[in-house]
Write a protein that holds these residues in place. Structure first.
Motif, short mmCIF file in Angstrom:
data_model
loop_
_atom_site.label_atom_id
_atom_site.label_comp_id
_atom_site.label_asym_id
_atom_site.label_seq_id
_atom_site.Cartn_x
_atom_site.Cartn_y
_atom_site.Cartn_z
N PRO B 45 19.14 -21.46 73.03
CA PRO B 45 19.38 -20.95 71.67
C PRO B 45 18.49 -21.64 70.64
O PRO B 45 17.94 -20.98 69.75
CB PRO B 45 20.86 -21.26 71.43
CG PRO B 45 21.48 -21.29 72.78
CD PRO B 45 20.42 -21.82 73.70
N GLU B 46 18.32 -22.96 70.76
CA GLU B 46 17.48 -23.68 69.80
C GLU B 46 16.04 -23.16 69.86
O GLU B 46 15.40 -22.97 68.83
CB GLU B 46 17.47 -25.18 70.12
CG GLU B 46 18.81 -25.86 69.93
CD GLU B 46 19.30 -25.85 68.50
OE1 GLU B 46 18.46 -25.99 67.58
OE2 GLU B 46 20.51 -25.70 68.29
N GLN B 48 15.05 -20.25 70.87
CA GLN B 48 15.02 -18.90 70.32
C GLN B 48 14.96 -18.94 68.80
O GLN B 48 14.26 -18.16 68.17
CB GLN B 48 16.25 -18.11 70.77
CG GLN B 48 16.27 -17.81 72.25
CD GLN B 48 17.56 -17.12 72.65
OE1 GLN B 48 17.96 -16.13 72.08
NE2 GLN B 48 18.24 -17.67 73.65
N GLY B 49 15.71 -19.88 68.22
CA GLY B 49 15.68 -20.05 66.76
C GLY B 49 14.29 -20.42 66.28
O GLY B 49 13.79 -19.88 65.29
N LEU B 52 11.97 -17.51 66.52
CA LEU B 52 12.21 -16.58 65.42
C LEU B 52 11.55 -17.08 64.12
O LEU B 52 10.92 -16.32 63.40
CB LEU B 52 13.72 -16.46 65.25
CG LEU B 52 14.22 -15.53 64.18
CD1 LEU B 52 15.15 -14.53 64.83
CD2 LEU B 52 14.95 -16.27 63.12
N GLU B 53 11.69 -18.36 63.85
CA GLU B 53 11.08 -18.90 62.61
C GLU B 53 9.57 -18.81 62.66
O GLU B 53 8.92 -18.48 61.67
CB GLU B 53 11.51 -20.35 62.40
CG GLU B 53 12.94 -20.47 61.95
CD GLU B 53 13.35 -21.92 61.72
OE1 GLU B 53 12.85 -22.52 60.76
OE2 GLU B 53 14.14 -22.45 62.53
N ILE B 69 13.31 -8.98 71.52
CA ILE B 69 13.73 -9.86 72.62
C ILE B 69 14.94 -9.22 73.27
O ILE B 69 15.82 -8.72 72.57
CB ILE B 69 14.22 -11.25 72.13
CG1 ILE B 69 13.26 -11.89 71.16
CG2 ILE B 69 14.49 -12.17 73.32
CD1 ILE B 69 13.74 -13.26 70.70
N GLU B 70 14.98 -9.25 74.58
CA GLU B 70 16.19 -8.77 75.25
C GLU B 70 16.55 -9.69 76.40
O GLU B 70 15.70 -10.24 77.08
CB GLU B 70 16.02 -7.34 75.77
CG GLU B 70 15.99 -6.28 74.66
CD GLU B 70 17.25 -6.25 73.80
OE1 GLU B 70 18.32 -6.70 74.25
OE2 GLU B 70 17.16 -5.76 72.65
N PRO B 73 23.56 -9.65 77.96
CA PRO B 73 24.44 -10.06 76.87
C PRO B 73 25.25 -11.31 77.13
O PRO B 73 25.18 -12.25 76.35
CB PRO B 73 25.36 -8.86 76.65
CG PRO B 73 24.99 -7.82 77.62
CD PRO B 73 23.76 -8.25 78.34
N SER B 78 27.34 -19.11 78.44
CA SER B 78 27.58 -19.01 77.01
C SER B 78 29.07 -18.88 76.69
O SER B 78 29.47 -18.99 75.56
CB SER B 78 26.82 -17.83 76.41
OG SER B 78 27.42 -16.64 76.82
N GLU B 79 29.88 -18.63 77.73
CA GLU B 79 31.30 -18.56 77.46
C GLU B 79 31.91 -19.94 77.30
O GLU B 79 33.08 -20.09 76.97
CB GLU B 79 32.02 -17.77 78.56
CG GLU B 79 31.99 -16.27 78.25
CD GLU B 79 32.19 -15.41 79.46
OE1 GLU B 79 32.88 -15.87 80.39
OE2 GLU B 79 31.65 -14.29 79.49
N GLY B 88 28.24 -30.74 76.51
CA GLY B 88 27.59 -30.22 75.32
C GLY B 88 26.79 -28.98 75.64
O GLY B 88 26.93 -28.40 76.71
N GLY B 89 25.93 -28.59 74.73
CA GLY B 89 25.18 -27.34 74.89
C GLY B 89 24.11 -27.42 75.97
O GLY B 89 23.46 -26.44 76.27
N GLN B 92 23.45 -24.82 78.68
CA GLN B 92 23.06 -23.47 78.32
C GLN B 92 21.60 -23.22 78.61
O GLN B 92 20.72 -23.60 77.86
CB GLN B 92 23.28 -23.24 76.82
CG GLN B 92 24.71 -23.01 76.46
CD GLN B 92 24.81 -22.39 75.09
OE1 GLN B 92 23.84 -22.31 74.37
NE2 GLN B 92 25.99 -21.93 74.74
N MET B 97 14.63 -13.06 80.47
CA MET B 97 14.41 -12.64 79.09
C MET B 97 13.09 -11.88 78.99
O MET B 97 12.10 -12.27 79.62
CB MET B 97 14.37 -13.90 78.23
CG MET B 97 14.36 -13.65 76.74
SD MET B 97 14.54 -15.21 75.84
CE MET B 97 16.31 -15.32 75.70
#
Ligand SMILES: Nc1nc2c(ncn2[C@@H]2O[C@H](COP(=O)(O)OP(=O)(O)OP(=O)(O)O)[C@@H](O)[C@H]2O)c(=O)[nH]1
Ligand SMILES: [Mg+2]
Lengths: 208, 123
Positions: B45-46, B48-49, B52-53, B69-70, B73, B78-79, B88-89, B92, B97
Motif C-alpha cells: 500500500p505504501e 502504491q501511494g 500515485l504521487e 492499476i488493477e 480486490p 488485507s483482511e 503489523g502491516g 501485506q 498487479m
C-alpha cells in the motif's frame, strides 16, 4: 509498537491529548465536501467548502478546527479535514464536457494533480483517523479504494467507511459492506442528511 | 505492420531485489512508453501511494493522463488476520498487479477472483 502506543497514550493522558484530526477521504465526487459541510454546519452553522457535480471541485485540503460531535450520548471535539478526491488519472478533456474552456480545464487538471498529492501528504503526516466516503451507486472495488483502505490499514489509522448517496434509486450500500467487512460502515445521504446520528455515534466511538 | 502492445512481466524475485523507488521508476518509465506492466507480486500500500504521487507529478496536458492499476480486490492478507495484526502491516504483500497507461488499459469486468481487461496499442 503496542508498547510505544501505550506510552504515547500514557503521555497524552498526562498532558492532555491533542484533538484528533479526522480526514474525509474518498474518490472524486463521492460527496466528501457535502458530508463535511453537513457535519460542520450542524455544529457551527458554517460550511467548509464549495460542492460541485464537476469532479475535483476540492483541490486543496481544508481544515475546520474544534468541531464538537455529539453522538450516542457522548461528545468528542475533533478537527475535520476535507481533502481532494484521490485518483490515479486526471484528463483535462473530462472538464471540457462540463462547458469549461480549454485554459480553465487545463488549470483545473493541474490543480487537481496537486490536490491528490496534497491529500496523500496529509494522510502520511497529519491525520489521526479517516472517514472514507464512497458513492453507493459506484463499484466499491475500484482499485483506488482498495489502495487507500490498504494504506489506512497499514498506518493503523482508525477508519469509518461511509456508504453515501443512499437517497439515489440505484444505490447499493450492501456492496460496500461486503467489500470492506473488516471496518465499520455507516450508510448515509450527506445531501439529505439521512442517518447522520449513526455517523456521529460512530465518530465519537471510533476516533476517541 | 502489426499494431501491438508490449507487456513487461516482472517476477517476484526480480521485484524483491528492487527498492521501492526503483520499482516505481521502472513502472512509470514503461507505462509512459505505452507498455503494460504485470507484477507477479504487487506493490505494498505504501508503494502504491508513492506511485500515485509520482504519477500526479508527471501528468501533463495532452502528454500523460495517468495510470490504470488493477489487482484482485481482496486477499487474505488485507483482511488483517491475527498474524498481520501481530506483525503489523509487514505481511501485506500485494497479489498480481497490472498497470498501464489510462488511455490504453481498460478494465472490462471485475470479479473476486478474475479480472478482465482490455489493452490497446499506443496511438
Ligand atoms: N444524490 C446525492 N447526491 C450527492 C450526495 N452527496 C453529494 N452529492 C452530489 O455529488 C456531487 C459531488 O459532491 P461533492 O460534495 O462536491 O463531492 P466531493 O467528494 O467533495 O468531490 P471532490 O471535491 O471533487 O473530490 C455534487 O453534485 C453533490 O450535490 C448525496 O448524499 N446524495
Ligand atoms: Mg470536495
Amino acid at each position: 509498537m503496542p508498547v510505544m502506543m501505550r506510552i504515547r497514550g500514557f503521555f497524552s493522558k498526562l498532558f492532555g491529548k491533542r484533538r484528533s484530526r479526522v480526514g474525509i477521504y474518498g474518490p472524486p465526487n463521492a460527496g466528501k465536501t457535502t458530508l463535511a459541510n453537513r457535519i460542520v454546519r450542524d455544529v457551527t452553522g458554517e460550511a467548509i467548502g464549495p460542492v460541485s457535480e464537476v469532479p475535483h471541485e476540492t483541490r486543496r485540503a481544508r481544515r475546520k478546527e474544534g468541531v464538537e460531535i455529539n453522538g450516542g450520548g457522548s461528545k468528542l471535539r475533533i478537527d475535520i479535514v476535507d481533502t481532494p478526491g484521490v485518483t490515479t488519472k486526471i484528463d483535462y478533456h473530462e472538464f471540457l464536457e462540463y462547458g469549461m474552456d480549454q485554459d480553465e480545464a487545463v488549470a483545473r487538471a493541474r490543480e487537481a494533480t496537486e490536490g491528490v498529492a496534497e491529500a496523500m501528504h496529509w494522510l502520511r503526516e497529519d491525520i489521526d483517523g479517516v472517514v472514507y466516503v464512497l458513492d453507493s451507486t459506484q463499484d466499491p472495488f475500484m482499485h483506488v479504494n482498495i489502495m487507500m483502505v490498504g494504506i489506512i490499514e497499514s498506518r493503523k489509522l482508525p477508519v469509518i467507511i461511509v456508504a453515501n448517496k443512499i437517497d439515489l434509486p440505484d444505490a447499493a450500500p450492501q456492496r460496500i459492506k461486503s467489500a470492506f467487512p473488516q471496518h465499520p460502515i455507516v450508510m448515509v445521504s450527506g445531501l439529505e442528511g439521512n442517518n447522520m446520528d449513526d455517523l456521529y455515534a460512530r465518530i465519537t466511538e471510533v476516533f476517541r | 505492420m502489426i499494431h501491438g502492445v508490449q507487456i513487461d512481466m516482472l517476477s517476484s524475485d526480480r521485484l524483491g531485489r528492487m527498492t521501492s523507488m526503483e520499482k516505481i521508476r521502472l513502472i512509470l518509465d514503461d507505462v509512459r512508453q505505452g507498455y503494460i506492466v504485470v507484477l507477479e507480486k504487487g506493490l505494498t500500500p505504501e508503494e502504491q501511494g508513492k506511485l500515485l504521487e509520482t504519477t500526479m507529478m508527471e501528468i501533463s496536458p495532452d502528454g500523460f493522463s495517468g495510470i490504470e492499476i488493477e489487482t484482485y480486490p481482496s486477499s487474505k492478507n488485507s483482511e488483517g488476520g491475527l498474524l498481520s495484526k501481530l506483525f503489523g502491516g509487514k505481511t501485506q504483500s500485494g497479489r498480481l498487479m497490472v498497470i498501464g497507461p489510462v488511455e490504453q488499459l481498460k478494465l472490462l469486468a471485475r470479479e473476486k477472483d478474475r479480472l478482465i481487461a482490455w489493452a490497446s496499442a499506443a496511438q
